[in-house]
Design a protein around this motif. Sequence first.
Motif, PDB file in Angstrom:
ATOM      1  N   GLU B  44      18.495  22.891  58.537  1.00 44.63           N
ATOM      2  CA  GLU B  44      17.966  24.131  57.964  1.00 44.63           C
ATOM      3  C   GLU B  44      18.390  24.265  56.511  1.00 44.63           C
ATOM      4  O   GLU B  44      19.565  24.255  56.197  1.00 44.63           O
ATOM      5  N   LEU B  45      17.438  24.394  55.615  1.00 44.17           N
ATOM      6  CA  LEU B  45      17.768  24.531  54.191  1.00 44.17           C
ATOM      7  C   LEU B  45      18.370  25.898  53.912  1.00 44.17           C
ATOM      8  O   LEU B  45      17.864  26.917  54.358  1.00 44.17           O
ATOM      9  N   VAL B  46      19.423  25.891  53.138  1.00 42.33           N
ATOM     10  CA  VAL B  46      20.126  27.106  52.796  1.00 42.33           C
ATOM     11  C   VAL B  46      20.004  27.339  51.293  1.00 42.33           C
ATOM     12  O   VAL B  46      20.345  26.461  50.501  1.00 42.33           O
ATOM     13  N   PHE B  47      19.523  28.507  50.930  1.00 44.32           N
ATOM     14  CA  PHE B  47      19.363  28.867  49.528  1.00 44.32           C
ATOM     15  C   PHE B  47      20.730  29.013  48.877  1.00 44.32           C
ATOM     16  O   PHE B  47      21.634  29.648  49.419  1.00 44.32           O
ATOM     17  N   LEU B  48      20.877  28.435  47.678  1.00 46.21           N
ATOM     18  CA  LEU B  48      22.140  28.561  46.949  1.00 46.21           C
ATOM     19  C   LEU B  48      21.972  29.413  45.700  1.00 46.21           C
ATOM     20  O   LEU B  48      22.773  30.317  45.447  1.00 46.21           O
ATOM     21  N   ILE B  49      20.948  29.112  44.907  1.00 44.50           N
ATOM     22  CA  ILE B  49      20.800  29.832  43.661  1.00 44.50           C
ATOM     23  C   ILE B  49      19.367  29.761  43.159  1.00 44.50           C
ATOM     24  O   ILE B  49      18.636  28.808  43.454  1.00 44.50           O
ATOM     25  N   ARG B  50      18.966  30.782  42.420  1.00 51.86           N
ATOM     26  CA  ARG B  50      17.683  30.834  41.728  1.00 51.86           C
ATOM     27  C   ARG B  50      17.944  31.315  40.306  1.00 51.86           C
ATOM     28  O   ARG B  50      18.610  32.324  40.104  1.00 51.86           O
ATOM     29  N   ARG B  51      17.466  30.558  39.313  1.00 52.56           N
ATOM     30  CA  ARG B  51      17.610  30.943  37.919  1.00 52.56           C
ATOM     31  C   ARG B  51      16.252  30.959  37.243  1.00 52.56           C
ATOM     32  O   ARG B  51      15.413  30.103  37.502  1.00 52.56           O
ATOM     33  N   ASN B  52      16.035  31.912  36.349  1.00 56.13           N
ATOM     34  CA  ASN B  52      14.793  31.877  35.591  1.00 56.13           C
ATOM     35  C   ASN B  52      15.030  31.234  34.226  1.00 56.13           C
ATOM     36  O   ASN B  52      16.166  31.176  33.740  1.00 56.13           O
ATOM     37  N   SER B  53      13.957  30.778  33.647  1.00 57.79           N
ATOM     38  CA  SER B  53      14.062  29.965  32.435  1.00 57.79           C
ATOM     39  C   SER B  53      14.536  30.749  31.216  1.00 57.79           C
ATOM     40  O   SER B  53      14.877  30.153  30.191  1.00 57.79           O
ATOM     41  N   GLN B  57      22.471  31.318  30.794  1.00 62.18           N
ATOM     42  CA  GLN B  57      23.897  31.536  31.025  1.00 62.18           C
ATOM     43  C   GLN B  57      24.336  30.778  32.268  1.00 62.18           C
ATOM     44  O   GLN B  57      23.685  30.837  33.309  1.00 62.18           O
ATOM     45  N   ASN B  58      25.427  30.057  32.153  1.00 65.94           N
ATOM     46  CA  ASN B  58      25.941  29.330  33.306  1.00 65.94           C
ATOM     47  C   ASN B  58      26.461  30.314  34.342  1.00 65.94           C
ATOM     48  O   ASN B  58      26.895  31.419  34.014  1.00 65.94           O
ATOM     49  N   GLU B  59      26.412  29.897  35.586  1.00 65.85           N
ATOM     50  CA  GLU B  59      26.812  30.787  36.662  1.00 65.85           C
ATOM     51  C   GLU B  59      27.856  30.130  37.540  1.00 65.85           C
ATOM     52  O   GLU B  59      27.817  28.922  37.781  1.00 65.85           O
ATOM     53  N   ILE B  60      28.783  30.942  37.975  1.00 63.18           N
ATOM     54  CA  ILE B  60      29.845  30.466  38.863  1.00 63.18           C
ATOM     55  C   ILE B  60      29.858  31.355  40.097  1.00 63.18           C
ATOM     56  O   ILE B  60      29.802  32.580  39.997  1.00 63.18           O
ATOM     57  N   TRP B  66      26.829  26.257  38.085  1.00 60.85           N
ATOM     58  CA  TRP B  66      25.569  25.656  37.664  1.00 60.85           C
ATOM     59  C   TRP B  66      25.493  25.670  36.146  1.00 60.85           C
ATOM     60  O   TRP B  66      25.813  26.674  35.502  1.00 60.85           O
ATOM     61  N   ASN B  67      25.033  24.565  35.597  1.00 62.55           N
ATOM     62  CA  ASN B  67      24.907  24.409  34.156  1.00 62.55           C
ATOM     63  C   ASN B  67      23.432  24.191  33.832  1.00 62.55           C
ATOM     64  O   ASN B  67      22.880  23.118  34.092  1.00 62.55           O
ATOM     65  N   PHE B  68      22.802  25.205  33.264  1.00 62.84           N
ATOM     66  CA  PHE B  68      21.387  25.144  32.925  1.00 62.84           C
ATOM     67  C   PHE B  68      21.277  24.864  31.429  1.00 62.84           C
ATOM     68  O   PHE B  68      21.774  25.655  30.613  1.00 62.84           O
ATOM     69  N   GLN B  69      20.643  23.768  31.056  1.00 61.57           N
ATOM     70  CA  GLN B  69      20.445  23.417  29.655  1.00 61.57           C
ATOM     71  C   GLN B  69      18.962  23.160  29.424  1.00 61.57           C
ATOM     72  O   GLN B  69      18.437  22.103  29.781  1.00 61.57           O
ATOM     73  N   ASN B  76      22.241  21.240  36.369  1.00 61.68           N
ATOM     74  CA  ASN B  76      23.223  20.511  37.165  1.00 61.68           C
ATOM     75  C   ASN B  76      24.110  21.450  37.977  1.00 61.68           C
ATOM     76  O   ASN B  76      24.377  22.588  37.574  1.00 61.68           O
ATOM     77  N   PHE B  77      24.581  20.924  39.068  1.00 59.35           N
ATOM     78  CA  PHE B  77      25.343  21.703  40.053  1.00 59.35           C
ATOM     79  C   PHE B  77      26.694  21.030  40.272  1.00 59.35           C
ATOM     80  O   PHE B  77      26.747  19.843  40.583  1.00 59.35           O
ATOM     81  N   THR B  78      27.765  21.804  40.085  1.00 59.58           N
ATOM     82  CA  THR B  78      29.109  21.261  40.246  1.00 59.58           C
ATOM     83  C   THR B  78      29.834  21.973  41.385  1.00 59.58           C
ATOM     84  O   THR B  78      29.809  23.202  41.467  1.00 59.58           O
ATOM     85  N   ILE B  79      30.439  21.171  42.238  1.00 62.08           N
ATOM     86  CA  ILE B  79      31.304  21.709  43.293  1.00 62.08           C
ATOM     87  C   ILE B  79      32.734  21.351  42.912  1.00 62.08           C
ATOM     88  O   ILE B  79      33.065  20.166  42.715  1.00 62.08           O
ATOM     89  N   THR B  80      33.559  22.355  42.818  1.00 66.08           N
ATOM     90  CA  THR B  80      34.962  22.162  42.449  1.00 66.08           C
ATOM     91  C   THR B  80      35.810  22.121  43.719  1.00 66.08           C
ATOM     92  O   THR B  80      35.544  22.850  44.671  1.00 66.08           O
ATOM     93  N   ALA B  81      36.807  21.261  43.710  1.00 64.45           N
ATOM     94  CA  ALA B  81      37.714  21.148  44.869  1.00 64.45           C
ATOM     95  C   ALA B  81      36.905  21.006  46.153  1.00 64.45           C
ATOM     96  O   ALA B  81      36.993  21.840  47.058  1.00 64.45           O
ATOM     97  N   SER B  82      36.132  19.935  46.229  1.00 63.94           N
ATOM     98  CA  SER B  82      35.199  19.737  47.334  1.00 63.94           C
ATOM     99  C   SER B  82      35.898  19.776  48.697  1.00 63.94           C
ATOM    100  O   SER B  82      37.091  19.432  48.832  1.00 63.94           O
ATOM    101  N   GLN B  83      35.116  20.191  49.695  1.00 68.25           N
ATOM    102  CA  GLN B  83      35.606  20.257  51.067  1.00 68.25           C
ATOM    103  C   GLN B  83      34.634  19.504  51.973  1.00 68.25           C
ATOM    104  O   GLN B  83      33.461  19.342  51.643  1.00 68.25           O
ATOM    105  N   VAL B  84      35.119  19.110  53.129  1.00 67.49           N
ATOM    106  CA  VAL B  84      34.283  18.352  54.068  1.00 67.49           C
ATOM    107  C   VAL B  84      33.021  19.129  54.431  1.00 67.49           C
ATOM    108  O   VAL B  84      31.942  18.556  54.599  1.00 67.49           O
TER     109      VAL B  84
END
Lengths: 113, 120
Positions: B44-53, B57-60, B66-69, B76-84
Amino acid sequence: GAGVSQSPSNKVTEKGKDVELRCDPISGHTALYWYRQSLGQGLEFLIYFQGNSAPDKSGLPSDRFSAERTGGSVSTLTIQRTQQEDSAVYLCAGKGGGTGELFFGEGSRLTVL
Amino acid sequence: AQKVTQAQTEISVVEKEDVTLDCVYETRDTTYYLFWYKQPPSGELVFLIRRNSFDEQNEISGRYSWNFQKSTSSFNFTITASQVVDSAVYFCALSEARLISNFGNEKLTFGTGTRLTIIP
């Protein structure tokens, strides 16, 4: 349940047979989408329903594919004369919430032998 | 035509490491939305984030950022201190924003996904 419900979860069929896949969206979600996910591929848009408007069928890959939505709720995706290339996971999603996010079901995995 | 490219097919990292999932998109639209979805083994796909163009601004959100350029057409999407529990397939997606409402047809164009495995 509270989520999008799809049935069957798994379907194995022989080439040439017709199949029906069902989607029961979250109550109140007026927009409903069907996507297809083939192995190793992204999700491919198939069709979109919004209220009483004519559906957007632009993603249906052939005239063997059709879908309907009755009473603005339950939707059925029908594939006639199935082919092996139809094998995929078929995902249904409804739209709601302030973010406009899509809520996906767990999908129906179709295998055509 | 719209296109989303996720060049990383599979990534494996050891738990607690940071990991970045790349997403590059193409569109002729001047306004559009970008999304990230997570697909765990359940399917099942789980929504994480939606950004408009318009909003670069980066979001945490917790361990996610997320880093939108727009200049490089990347989201790009970064996960910090990843977990299983972060192990999943992650999809980046793009939609038109001409109909900016909950009743618009957000016909998403998805990338092919990145399978992330977090090794305990």
